[in-house]
Design a protein around this motif. Sequence first.
Motif, PDB file in Angstrom:
ATOM      1  N   GLU A  18       0.768  -1.050  -0.028  1.00 26.18           N
ATOM      2  CA  GLU A  18      -0.021  -0.511  -0.101  1.00 26.18           C
ATOM      3  C   GLU A  18       0.696   1.115   0.198  1.00 26.18           C
ATOM      4  O   GLU A  18       0.065   2.198  -0.406  1.00 26.18           O
ATOM      5  CB  GLU A  18      -0.888   0.649   0.930  1.00 26.18           C
ATOM      6  CG  GLU A  18      -1.711   0.782   2.001  1.00 26.18           C
ATOM      7  CD  GLU A  18      -2.177   1.516   2.370  1.00 26.18           C
ATOM      8  OE1 GLU A  18      -3.023   2.618   3.332  1.00 26.18           O
ATOM      9  OE2 GLU A  18      -2.794   0.381   3.097  1.00 26.18           O
ATOM     10  N   ASN A  47      -7.556  -1.904  -4.252  1.00 27.80           N
ATOM     11  CA  ASN A  47      -8.276  -1.550  -2.932  1.00 27.80           C
ATOM     12  C   ASN A  47      -8.455  -0.491  -2.345  1.00 27.80           C
ATOM     13  O   ASN A  47      -8.836   0.497  -1.610  1.00 27.80           O
ATOM     14  CB  ASN A  47      -7.112  -1.930  -1.747  1.00 27.80           C
ATOM     15  CG  ASN A  47      -7.807  -4.271  -1.996  1.00 27.80           C
ATOM     16  OD1 ASN A  47      -7.899  -4.308  -2.667  1.00 27.80           O
ATOM     17  ND2 ASN A  47      -6.720  -4.542  -1.308  1.00 27.80           N
ATOM     18  N   ASP A 300      -2.447  -5.175  11.406  1.00 31.10           N
ATOM     19  CA  ASP A 300      -3.998  -4.587  11.761  1.00 31.10           C
ATOM     20  C   ASP A 300      -4.437  -3.375  10.990  1.00 31.10           C
ATOM     21  O   ASP A 300      -5.701  -3.227  10.919  1.00 31.10           O
ATOM     22  CB  ASP A 300      -3.735  -3.879  13.662  1.00 31.10           C
ATOM     23  CG  ASP A 300      -2.793  -2.805  13.501  1.00 31.10           C
ATOM     24  OD1 ASP A 300      -1.927  -3.255  12.405  1.00 31.10           O
ATOM     25  OD2 ASP A 300      -3.078  -2.284  14.670  1.00 31.10           O
ATOM     26  N   ILE A 301      -4.039  -2.829   9.876  1.00 31.86           N
ATOM     27  CA  ILE A 301      -4.305  -1.289   9.758  1.00 31.86           C
ATOM     28  C   ILE A 301      -3.919  -1.850   8.410  1.00 31.86           C
ATOM     29  O   ILE A 301      -4.371  -0.700   6.795  1.00 31.86           O
ATOM     30  CB  ILE A 301      -4.042  -0.704  10.298  1.00 31.86           C
ATOM     31  CG1 ILE A 301      -2.430   0.192   9.207  1.00 31.86           C
ATOM     32  CG2 ILE A 301      -4.272  -0.087  10.788  1.00 31.86           C
ATOM     33  CD1 ILE A 301      -1.883   1.170   9.781  1.00 31.86           C
ATOM     34  N   LYS A 304      -6.607  -1.303   4.430  1.00 31.16           N
ATOM     35  CA  LYS A 304      -7.736  -0.371   4.874  1.00 31.16           C
ATOM     36  C   LYS A 304      -6.869   1.594   4.464  1.00 31.16           C
ATOM     37  O   LYS A 304      -8.073   2.241   5.484  1.00 31.16           O
ATOM     38  CB  LYS A 304      -7.455  -0.475   6.835  1.00 31.16           C
ATOM     39  CG  LYS A 304      -7.922  -1.514   6.753  1.00 31.16           C
ATOM     40  CD  LYS A 304      -7.995  -2.026   8.783  1.00 31.16           C
ATOM     41  CE  LYS A 304      -8.450  -3.487   8.856  1.00 31.16           C
ATOM     42  NZ  LYS A 304      -8.382  -3.467  10.493  1.00 31.16           N
ATOM     43  N   ARG A 306      -5.301   3.081   5.633  1.00 33.13           N
ATOM     44  CA  ARG A 306      -4.816   4.032   6.692  1.00 33.13           C
ATOM     45  C   ARG A 306      -3.102   4.204   6.945  1.00 33.13           C
ATOM     46  O   ARG A 306      -2.927   5.536   7.570  1.00 33.13           O
ATOM     47  CB  ARG A 306      -5.424   3.621   8.045  1.00 33.13           C
ATOM     48  CG  ARG A 306      -7.058   4.031   8.247  1.00 33.13           C
ATOM     49  CD  ARG A 306      -7.215   2.931   9.095  1.00 33.13           C
ATOM     50  NE  ARG A 306      -7.102   2.539  10.548  1.00 33.13           N
ATOM     51  CZ  ARG A 306      -7.009   2.081  11.314  1.00 33.13           C
ATOM     52  NH1 ARG A 306      -8.014   1.430  10.835  1.00 33.13           N
ATOM     53  NH2 ARG A 306      -6.328   2.371  12.695  1.00 33.13           N
TER      54      ARG A 306
END
Length: 328
Positions: A18, A47, A300-301, A304, A306
């Motif tokens: 990302e 995404n 965990d992110i 998303k 973020r």
Amino acid sequence: MIPRIALTPGEPAGIGPELVVKLAQRGSAAQLVAVADPALLRQEAINANLPLQLLPFTPQSPALETPPGNLYVQAVPMAEPGLPGVLNIANAPYVLETLRAATRGCLGRHFDALVTGPVHKGIINDAGIPFSGHTEFLAGLAGVGQVVMMLSAKGLRVALATTHLPLKDVSTAITGSHLEQVIGILYQSLRTQFCIDSPCIGVCGLNPHAGEGGHLGREELEIIEPALTRLRAQGLHLIGPLPADTLFTPPQLARCDAVLAMYHDQGLPVLKFKGFGSAVNITLGLPFIRTSVDHGTALDIAGKGRASDGSLMAALSEAVQLAKLQKP
């Protein structure tokens, strides 16, 4: 001069892919070459709802700037499609192959520098592949016996005498010859890579209060101080050994171009408190430039949208600057 920079996104289930896609949106005056699976990058772009055009990389062609929304790619296929946040042992060899391919490119002078995204050491070891970190792995690929891990942020450089060791093993690992090697690499890198004519290095003690004259440990008296004395006789400008809580204060840091900490968590908490999110990990002693982010995979992110690309951007900027300093 247009530097050609290899980018390895790291763990495919983490935020690295990302971040690379986000970085591509900015464009660059360097040629950015992702050494990765193209399908992974395309999926990350989907995404994140970001445009991405992947351009073929040809080592023999002149380096070109990277337009916004574009990325050059050297394809390395994943074993299995990945899901953000979900580790897959099958893709652990893929992560290491991206590093091998990028390193071959650096050693072959196809790339001017390597910028690495975060890997997940645990999943690589779970796959049955001994792996302690980027620093040690790249040193092995380059055939270098000793390298030095240094992080840089907001006017502070912190190098490590030992890297990824259990705390109980640190004292044994700190020998006079090892310190002389590490400080020698750090000193020469500050001169040649960072163009500091006469660098000053502050050296931490190992023990609280730097051993308190031997009452809190004798490593300073028997190992560290003699090593510094030998290096000073060769003309190196060294301060210490000083207690870490003394050396990491503004008056002392103002005297130093870099600080050498004896172990990972002695120096890096200070560095990350000062510049987390914009700090850069630099490997000294390799026959090529390598920088990296200062954070982990953030499973965990992942996926998303973020994740901040601030540290990756800082790592790229540092790599480009260093490449330009070394280019004729």
